[in-house]
Design an enzyme around this catalytic site. Structure first.
Site, mmCIF file in Angstrom:
data_model
loop_
_atom_site.group_PDB
_atom_site.id
_atom_site.type_symbol
_atom_site.label_atom_id
_atom_site.label_comp_id
_atom_site.label_asym_id
_atom_site.label_seq_id
_atom_site.Cartn_x
_atom_site.Cartn_y
_atom_site.Cartn_z
ATOM 1 N N GLY A 150 -11.529 3.702 5.351
ATOM 2 C CA GLY A 150 -10.148 3.232 5.400
ATOM 3 C C GLY A 150 -9.723 2.626 4.073
ATOM 4 O O GLY A 150 -10.543 2.224 3.246
ATOM 5 N N CYS A 151 -8.415 2.551 3.852
ATOM 6 C CA CYS A 151 -7.892 2.078 2.569
ATOM 7 C C CYS A 151 -8.211 0.600 2.331
ATOM 8 O O CYS A 151 -8.614 0.212 1.240
ATOM 9 C CB CYS A 151 -6.386 2.336 2.471
ATOM 10 S SG CYS A 151 -5.401 1.638 3.820
ATOM 11 N N TYR A 152 -8.023 -0.234 3.375
ATOM 12 C CA TYR A 152 -8.315 -1.657 3.198
ATOM 13 C C TYR A 152 -9.820 -1.866 3.055
ATOM 14 O O TYR A 152 -10.278 -2.675 2.257
ATOM 15 C CB TYR A 152 -7.792 -2.460 4.384
ATOM 16 C CG TYR A 152 -6.296 -2.377 4.552
ATOM 17 C CD1 TYR A 152 -5.447 -2.855 3.554
ATOM 18 C CD2 TYR A 152 -5.723 -1.828 5.697
ATOM 19 C CE1 TYR A 152 -4.067 -2.776 3.696
ATOM 20 C CE2 TYR A 152 -4.348 -1.754 5.844
ATOM 21 C CZ TYR A 152 -3.523 -2.221 4.843
ATOM 22 O OH TYR A 152 -2.166 -2.147 4.988
#
Lengths: 342, 342, 342, 342
Positions: A150-152
């Site tokens: 995921g990006c975070y």
């Protein structure tokens, strides 16, 4: 070598970014592009900025002909739906890189905790290799199924893992996230209506909390530490980018210089990690696959600032990077985009 | 083949963009980068978004060693200064592409009209080939000296030349320009101070009037027409891009479809000109070397909307395109940047 | 009653905002406006948005005639310079509200700690009453000299003081600040050049660290607590506004509802403090004198989000509010600006 | 005197702006606020920036009790719907100010031309007085029904009427409009999705063409001239504001100074018209009820630049101004908002 490739779900921003990257990747032969919203139209007519890049006709995901021979499939379908199609193609022997949040935990219990529901195909979870390139490269090689990070999680994990492997910190970590509007998708909604948000900064609709659990899992798997993580996300009026400001409470003083050296060593051969002298700004990586890291020490805490482009290193860029690793291509193939300045 | 290359003036936005492009161009071997402001520093330290792209030490333009063997030189120096160095290197047999406004007129009288002063080296003017790739390709090939076309001139000229070659219009043309802030350079000033301009739209400081004369010259040289041109420039709060809305008063009705066909034919083989069904938006070409054109007919006028990225097709991108033409490389070498969407 | 009033330093954003407010305040008779940059020009000619608001001629601060009878003076001069003039007019019996950072500490040692230099007029410090309206109202009444509270201090202090008076927290407080560009003034500089910052989020040049000490002083003076405060400021691409995200580590669980009730009671009669159900967005107070507060509880921490307009409640608005208190006018006189939505 | 007042349709941006203005207007007693989207909620709970401004419960427009005694009604309902309710309340003897586009033509044929359909209540059209305050003040006084002028029409008409009354121009006028996103409403849609439009400039979805006919009507009614008008609207990434760049082809040369004097005389006593020395920027009137005008002469054309805040002078502000005229209040009552700078 050219891989016969499908992208499921090219309508959204991640799908669009991935299509941009793969249309120019030397080892990719795009064969199938799906879009529910634009099905029946030519890709480069539906997406004017890509005029001339692909004359494929967009089809609904349910209408991909069985006869279509595929080597590789990327899924940018929404969480919940993605795993249905991932499973189907995986069974046919197609390599899959899943960019959704469906398969990022190997333990179904973790999935349930993060998403509030049980996973649809629990048995699929254990087959998926977590696609955080720099930390999991060895397992990614040759893997049939990648769950793209995921990006975070990418932004926070690459920032804190080397630190936590080396130093002891107090129990709780605070991560204050500043996130751009492309993190919340392409569907119009009041929280992303230009007139209302252009001069606003707000936690409203920022979300991303499921990735708190993803980060905790990474910390345990790659550092062996169990922590409490306070994840607080504020939406900022920019298009692209995530900044994570991570506050780690120290047991003893550490100099930023020492930490910089540690990180430079840790990421020594990694093309896409930049260890900076100053806390980096979001724009310095915009449009590229880089993640930049900077450090300072304040009031008994260590502050790590990390920035990435959520559509690139946070999603489509890392998916291509993972694909390059899976197939043994040079890791930066097709990822030479220079950060857009200004 | 690798050309030993210098870029004079890499500090500004055009220089920065050019450095980004040339650092990855397969036929370029960067040997000299000059910057007055950052001289003495390593290029990729002075420009953090380019970390890892070039370890050359920036030098003042006056300190380039005579011993440096060069095949090619790009000048991004300011108008007035640029021709001094262009002349010097040209005499040494170095091929030169000048991105300043010093050499865009072959006739000194035109220069004087546009700039309000006489040209410094009148004899240099007639040696320079006007670098508007699509219209002047044959003369650009093998030319020793290219005067890269101006950003406004490129945006307007490519938009109206095919029309004016084919149709008769009333005497005066009105061009309403919407221009981004990167057109006015990197030096901080009140007219580009973030807090004041972010919610403003204003003609203040927009400038560009010297290019009115450049466009008039193009219209005469490439269409044989003499027109009055009303050029009005309004600054818009975006970073990159120029939009020209050209109003041409017709003698008889013409359908947009007919015009689209005309343009599609005129620019048939040109990789970087996009003829669109709708008036294009500025963002659809951002970060790329494309110019997009759209048309409509209203109240006895023909309206042509053209958009380009002023740092790419309007400056550094076209300079690379011209260089490719000069040396016979494929015209899109090093110019594969996909428009950044979103 | 109309007070004969001077504003020193109307050129900057705080001065401009104050002039806007006072030009329409029913108890103010503007007599003197100083500006070094625009001296000699008519105020409403120098500041086009104020056309028709004031025909006073701007003068240098050193040229105010001694004969000018004044009741009240606001100084928006820069720190370091302001106290020189404050002292001069105070000695003449003029009431003074100082918006600079010169007089916000009563103890010279605190000043030295915050600013790294000794105060110019140590004896002046003890005469100044700290102008944080809601917390110090009783002492502000009739005071001859007010040191208007800083923008960051106001945003953080009003957010955490009621909490710290009621609950025990662990030793260290983390305050993650998101600040707009108007906090860094009107002088053009690279860090506020439109083209470079519009899509950036960065700690570069954010500053404000001197106010960390101001906040610590408030916490001690108004809550009796000594804390460590980690103050980290990130610049966000908006024009106006500050958001403070304060992380307080709890010893025992507290519900946001309970805290909301506490705050509603604490600020019960205060016209400009809004206690919200959700963490508020910056735009919800833009252009007004409100400060809005919202709460949530996470992972054993209490998170308080506070937002204000730095030029209003963070500077000029609070200065007017303090003036109203000093002279016994209704506290919201001249402060009826509705937040600008959208 | 306090008028018992209703606002129909407070959800949208015009309704919100009007509510902000009327909540503080000394002659208004708000009794009814309608909103379909937020019906049943307290006004200041539904609109957080207005916390404390109104505790009225929002009702659907169809549920206004017959027993409610009203002196005055503002309708911000959408075109097509508005006239239904305007008619109903007008018959009850309530004064009405309609902000929709339903009643801006007295001749049903003009309406049909502008909107492509016949008006719903043709007989209502002739009763409505056109609410362009500065040009139609005498007829607005005491009128029972005002059709508030459109935002584009106000911006263009006030800019060109004095000119056309005095000078002869060639047959066709070109108006190049730059419009903000608040002109296209509050409903989320792809054309106003933050991520896609923030760095775009585009004619897509800009609309406003029905107001071309409104402007033509004004030119005929107030100047007696029949012209062709080319109206071209480009959307600009700002929140608030309209700029009209009007190009008028001259028969003989006219100096900007002469024109400035003409306008200064024409609008001599008008509080809200500013005649400027330079073409004004959009931000110089943001948040206020001003319209600013500037002039230049180029290539045989006269260029008039006019700017206003579309929600203020372009809609709600002018509605209040018209109301003040109808009832004989000072024309600027409740309209003292200073342009927000920065």
């Amino acid at each position: 070598m050219k891989l016969k490739t499908a992208i499921l779900g090219v309508t959204g921003y991640v799908g669009q970014q991935l299509l941009s990257l793969l249309a120019r990747h030397p080892n990719i032969d795009l064969r199938v592009l799906t879009s529910e919203k634009f099905s029946g139209r030519r890709a480069d007519e539906a997406f004017p900025h890509l005029l001339g890049y692909s004359d494929l006709i967009l089809s609904p995901v349910s209408k991909i002909p069985d006869s279509e021979p595929l080597d590789l499939l990327f899924s940018c379908l929404p969480g919940g739906t993605s795993s249905v199609f991932v499973r189907k193609f995986l069974e046919k022997g197609v390599r899959v890189i899943d960019l959704s949040s469906d398969l990022r935990f190997s333990d179904p219990a973790d999935y349930s905790l993060a998403h509030g529901v049980a996973p649809r195909f629990p048995e699929l979870l254990s087959q998926a290799v977590y696609g955080l390139s720099e930390l999991n490269r060895e397992r990614i090689k040759n893997a049939p199924l990648i769950a793209n990070a995921g990006c975070y999680s990418t932004c926070v994990s690459l920032a804190v893992v080397p630190f936590l492997k080396e130093y002891e910190v107090e129990n709780d970590i605070i991560v204050d996230i500043k996130s751009s509007f492309s993190t919340s998708g392409r569907a119009p909604k009041p929280e992303s209506h230009y007139t209302e948000v252009k001069e606003d900064v707000s936690a409203r609709g920022a979300g991303g909390d499921d990735q708190k659990h993803e980060i905790l899992r990474v910390l345990y798997d790659f550092c062996g530490v169990k922590k409490k993580l306070l994840f607080f996300n504020t939406r900022i009026p920019v298009k692209r980018g995530i900044m994570a400001t991570s506050y780690l409470r120290l047991r003893s003083e550490i100099s930023p210089d020492e930490v910089r050296k540690l990180y430079a060593g840790f990421y020594g051969d990694d093309a896409f990690v930049r260890v900076c002298d100053e806390p980096p700004g979001m724009a310095s990586v915009s449009g590229s696959n880089y993640i930049s890291l900077g450090f300072c020490e304040r009031e008994g805490h260590f502050v790590i600032v990390s920035v990435l482009d959520n559509l690139m290193k946070g999603a489509a860029g890392q998916a291509v990077q993972n694909m390059n690793i899976v197939f043994g291509f040079p890791e930066d193939t097709g990822l030479g985009q220079v950060p857009l300045f200004p």
